[in-house]
Design an enzyme around this catalytic site. Structure first.
Site, mmCIF file in Angstrom:
data_model
loop_
_atom_site.group_PDB
_atom_site.id
_atom_site.type_symbol
_atom_site.label_atom_id
_atom_site.label_comp_id
_atom_site.label_asym_id
_atom_site.label_seq_id
_atom_site.Cartn_x
_atom_site.Cartn_y
_atom_site.Cartn_z
ATOM 1 C CB SER A 4 10.870 2.285 -2.793
ATOM 2 O OG SER A 4 10.056 1.946 -1.697
ATOM 3 C CD GLU A 19 13.943 7.830 2.042
ATOM 4 O OE1 GLU A 19 12.843 7.653 1.486
ATOM 5 O OE2 GLU A 19 15.036 7.692 1.451
ATOM 6 C CG HIS A 67 9.891 6.653 0.165
ATOM 7 N ND1 HIS A 67 11.119 6.067 0.369
ATOM 8 C CD2 HIS A 67 9.138 5.731 -0.496
ATOM 9 C CE1 HIS A 67 11.101 4.833 -0.128
ATOM 10 N NE2 HIS A 67 9.915 4.614 -0.672
#
Length: 529
Positions: free
Chosen positions: A223, A342, A448
């Site tokens: 990320s 995600e 995610h």
């Protein structure tokens, strides 16, 4: 994609999931130095600034909370990191240091934080005369929250036989405010990125004493950490500090040019009560750290907003996405990938905040907020009917493809112009998630940050099932082999003209070649033309 300096809502991103998973988380000579013989006392290691005593377990060692730079307080606030002061005697290194100052909206409500936070943790295999390759892990969290202490790296150290270093760096306004009064032209912002570079220099100068090889360093992150890796691949101050890179779910296009960042920073200072151009720098530096927990917002993705690095500056002169796509990034092997679902995490966090799902009437508004003038085209290409009428799933699919998957596809093609690149998609749609995310009216899937549970010992969720445990071992083996050798194993082909990627899934990962088509990348490329 529209850039804004407003919004928050889902900005806990990776950290929200990891804290839910984890509960309460726990010299300048660049010449390479030979690995010393195994120490008489494996818990005691000498660094350039003093001795540290860590924790020794049967299959690994941990040295935690080691300062790699001076506390960035007082006159050092919004300055490049200064060298860490030395200490007498032996420093206790059995517990991680405090988290860097962060927004009190995080799940720990801003507790266990300090402006004096520039520390790192070193995980090693048991001592040996051989030097081990090193992975430096940069945590995620939208550049506004997170910490090194979440990532228990003993699996990579013991099974993978590599040294892992996890790093804290300045966040939010304290890490990235780009007010023009804080320094010479072009030398503002990016203090958190400079912290990461200081940590890499610390690794170069000290890691041999922990059994690591300073000439075999891989930078890695997820990320915001993955975005940071993209930045180091083009930042002049990072050159020569690593030999390979791992980018997990990094939306590396989400970075702001200096003029826009300066405008947002001027607004931030005004709102903090520092408006007089003659005194604004002194005013900001005199504010209590508690007054600076609120981030400076630079980039918006739907209801989520990020702080973060600023391009066109001394530390980051160029746009990393542009340089990578055009084949001008550092020529090193790269492992890069995204998760199948995600953006469902962000939609889930917004649902938990509002206690109600998005409605069909809101779909055009969501797309307009995220994709601006392209919203109508996106709505046509991602019709609700394709997703069973589910707005959360349609919206998540569009943002997953447009913000994560297809930018990663473009970067993969760019990396392949200069060196070996290995690509993946994490496809475990049943990956363990916190209980709060398992009771939603839509599936979270392979969202995610959920792949992190397979690489790091993050407790608190339901355990991996037997097939997932096998996948975890396979991922640890692949990541650690990439750190050691620059390739993740014989079963993982390099990305080539056939665009081979590895689909990571329980029950048997497999090579796929249709990623760009399945993620609608030709459509997204057409929007950019």
């Amino acid at each position: 994609m529209r850039r804004k300096s407003i919004g928050r809502h889902a900005t806990t991103i990776v950290v929200a999931v990891l804290v839910l998973l984890a509960g309460c988380a726990r010299g300048d000579d660049p010449a390479a130095t030979p690995s010393p013989p195994p120490p008489t006392d494996p818990a005691l290691v000498q660094t350039a600034t003093g001795a540290v005593r860590g924790v020794v377990a049967p299959d690994h060692r941990l040295f935690a909370g080691i300062p790699y730079a001076a506390p960035p307080v007082g006159p050092l606030r919004w300055q490049p990191p200064a060298p860490a002061p030395s200490w007498p005697g032996v420093r206790d290194a059995t517990r991680t240091g405090p988290r860097c100052m962060q927004d009190a909206s995080d799940l720990e409500m801003g507790r266990q934080t300090s402006e004096d936070c520039l520390s790192l943790n070193v995980w090693t295999p048991p001592p040996s005369e051989k030097k081990r390759a090193v992975m430096v892990w940069i945590h995620g969290g939208a550049f506004i929250n997170g910490s090194s202490g979440i990532y228990d790296s003993r699996w990579l150290a013991s099974r993978g036989d590599v040294v892992v270093v996890t790093v804290n760096y300045r966040l939010g306004a304290l890490g990235f405010l780009a007010h023009p009064s804080l320094g010479p032209p072009g030398a503002v912002g990016n203090y958190g990125l400079s912290d990461q570079q200081a940590a890499l220099r610390w690794v170069r100068d000290n890691i041999a004493n922990f059994g690591g090889d300073p000439d075999a360093v891989t930078i890695a992150g997820e990320s915001a950490g993955g975005m940071s890796v993209c930045d180091h691949l083009v930042a002049p101050g990072s050159e020569g500090l690593f030999r390979a890179a791992i980018i997990q779910s990094g939306p590396c296009q989400a970075q702001l040019p200096l003029p826009e960042a300066q405008r947002a920073s001027v607004d931030y200072a005004r709102d903090a009560g520092c408006e007089d151009v003659r005194t604004v720098a002194a005013c900001l530096r005199a504010l209590p750290a508690e007054k600076l927990r609120k981030p400076v917002w630079y980039y918006r993705i739907g209801d989520d907003a990020l702080s973060g690095p600023v391009t066109g500056t001394k530390v980051l002169p160029v746009d990393p996405m542009k340089e990578i796509v055009e084949g001008r990034a550092a020529k090193v092997p790269v492992l890069i990938g995204t998760n199948h679902d995600e953006f469902t995490l962000f939609v889930a966090l917004e649902y938990l905040r509002l206690k109600t799902p998005y409605t069909e009437a809101q779909y055009p508004q969501l797309l307009s907020q995220t994709f601006g003038r392209d919203a109508a085209a996106v709505a046509t290409h991602y019709p609700l009917a394709r997703y069973g009428g589910s707005v959360p799933l349609a919206y998540s699919a569009a943002v997953t493809d447009g913000v994560f998957a297809c930018p990663a596809d473009r970067m993969t093609e760019g990396f392949a112009k200069t060196d070996s690149v290995y690509a993946y998609q994490f496809d475990d749609r049943g990956a363990p998630a916190p209980e709060a995310l398992r009771t939603l009216p839509f599936p979270v899937g392979a969202s995610h940050s959920l792949e992190l549970r397979y690489l790091f010992d993050i407790g608190g969720a339901q355990p991996l099932d037997p097939d997932q445990r096998v996948l975890s071992d396979q991922m640890i083996d692949a990541w650690s082999q990439f750190v050691r050798d620059g390739h993740p194993g014989d079963d993982w082909p390099a990305f080539d003209a056939e665009e081979k990627r590895l689909s990571l899934r329980p029950g048997g990962s497999k090579v796929v070649t249709d990623f760009d088509q399945s993620r609608q990348c030709p459509f997204w490329a057409g929007l950019k033309e």
